[in-house]
Write a protein that holds these residues in place. Structure first.
Motif, PDB file in Angstrom:
ATOM      1  N   GLN A 227       0.874  -1.168   0.000  1.00 11.58           N
ATOM      2  CA  GLN A 227       0.000   0.000   0.000  1.00 11.58           C
ATOM      3  C   GLN A 227       0.915   1.223   0.000  1.00 11.58           C
ATOM      4  O   GLN A 227       1.447   1.605   1.039  1.00 11.58           O
ATOM      5  CB  GLN A 227      -0.908   0.029   1.237  1.00 11.58           C
ATOM      6  CG  GLN A 227      -2.037  -0.961   1.205  1.00 11.58           C
ATOM      7  CD  GLN A 227      -3.022  -0.746   2.354  1.00 11.58           C
ATOM      8  OE1 GLN A 227      -2.921   0.207   3.098  1.00 11.58           O
ATOM      9  NE2 GLN A 227      -3.976  -1.658   2.483  1.00 11.58           N
ATOM     10  N   GLY A 228       1.125   1.784  -1.183  1.00 17.07           N
ATOM     11  CA  GLY A 228       2.037   2.913  -1.289  1.00 17.07           C
ATOM     12  C   GLY A 228       3.439   2.526  -0.876  1.00 17.07           C
ATOM     13  O   GLY A 228       4.025   1.585  -1.433  1.00 17.07           O
ATOM     14  N   ASN A 229       3.982   3.212   0.121  1.00 18.01           N
ATOM     15  CA  ASN A 229       5.327   2.906   0.613  1.00 18.01           C
ATOM     16  C   ASN A 229       5.343   1.832   1.689  1.00 18.01           C
ATOM     17  O   ASN A 229       6.422   1.510   2.216  1.00 18.01           O
ATOM     18  CB  ASN A 229       5.981   4.185   1.167  1.00 18.01           C
ATOM     19  CG  ASN A 229       6.307   5.174   0.073  1.00 18.01           C
ATOM     20  OD1 ASN A 229       6.642   4.790  -1.042  1.00 18.01           O
ATOM     21  ND2 ASN A 229       6.210   6.463   0.378  1.00 18.01           N
TER      22      ASN A 229
END
Length: 262
Positions: free
Chosen positions: A177-179
């Motif tokens: 999830q994203g980073n």
């Protein structure tokens, strides 16, 4: 009467859940606060003990009391006696044979990895930082070898006091999830340091140092010395214990946690 509670805590400042004489534990604070509200000594039983620095979103406990209090007093009254890092979120009267530990059919953990070039100052005690880019898809593929009832000796801490190394992993999922790279795992029970030892080896796969097949090879080896080092405690969250639906025990979903807000 017997009462169940759902507890959230930031484990950064504590030496785990279980009361210990030589350090500060979450259980010590919870029992002291409950005892004050009940006006008699309270002892609690938890669904799954956590180690030093490990967090919890919905740690389930039960206790017995002769005190008659409004249900809100077991939340609001107890919370006024707790440190800011520990909070009661729900309360439920339960049957006398309910046991927070033995009535649970599974436990869920989440491990949170902040996969960015520079370590976060704000999240340093809430996530594990990995600088090198991680292949979450490869980690997820490798992790599927863990599913099923198997001997987890390769992911068992040397000091583990469990009678045997057999555990049933019901599902595991690694995704980005994203980073953030998240490792979600559910099992009927866990060995000491089992999740952190699994994540330590999955990180080697994600970094390209080991092939996807390595996790299955480690399971077959039944040898802790062949696996990677234990992943840090800061990234580990006890998400919840799972109970039969008829018991009506809440599986709390928080509004905002580090892996959604960062």
């Amino acid at each position: 009467m017997r009462i169940a509670l759902g507890i959230e805590y930031d484990g950064s400042a504590y030496c785990g859940w279980q009361h210990q004489d030589h350090c500060d534990a979450v259980q010590t604070h919870v029992e002291a606060a409950l005892s004050f509200v009940a006006d008699h000594p309270i002892e609690v039983v938890c669904a799954g003990r956590t180690d030093t620095g490990v967090h919890a979103l919905n740690q389930v406990v039960h206790f017995d009391t002769t005190a008659e209090r409004p249900l809100r007093a077991w939340v609001e009254g107890v919370n006024t006696r707790l440190p800011d890092a520990i909070r009661i979120h729900w309360v439920k009267p339960v049957a006398e044979d309910f046991d927070a530990r033995f009535s649970a059919v599974a436990r869920r953990y989440r491990y949170v990895i902040h996969n960015v070039p520079t370590r976060s100052a704000l999240l340093r005690q809430r996530v594990t930082w990995v600088r090198e880019p991680l292949d979450a898809a490869a980690m997820d593929k490798a992790a599927q070898a863990l599913v099923g009832e198997q001997d987890f000796s390769s992911f068992r801490a040397a000091g583990c006091q469990a009678r045997h190394p057999m555990r049933e992993v019901q599902r595991v999922h690694v995704h980005r999830q994203g980073n953030m790279v998240l490792v979600d795992i559910q099992a009927n029970a866990f060995l000491h340091h089992m999740v952190r030892n699994i994540v330590g080896s999955l990180l080697k796969v994600g970094q390209g140092e080991r092939p996807v097949e390595w996790i299955a090879e480690l399971l077959a080896a039944k040898d802790r010395t062949q696996a990677a080092e234990t992943a840090p405690a800061a990234g580990l969250y006890f998400v919840t214990a799972v109970y039969p639906p008829a018991l009506g025990i809440a599986e709390r979903e928080p509004d905002c946690v580090v892996w959604r807000c960062a």
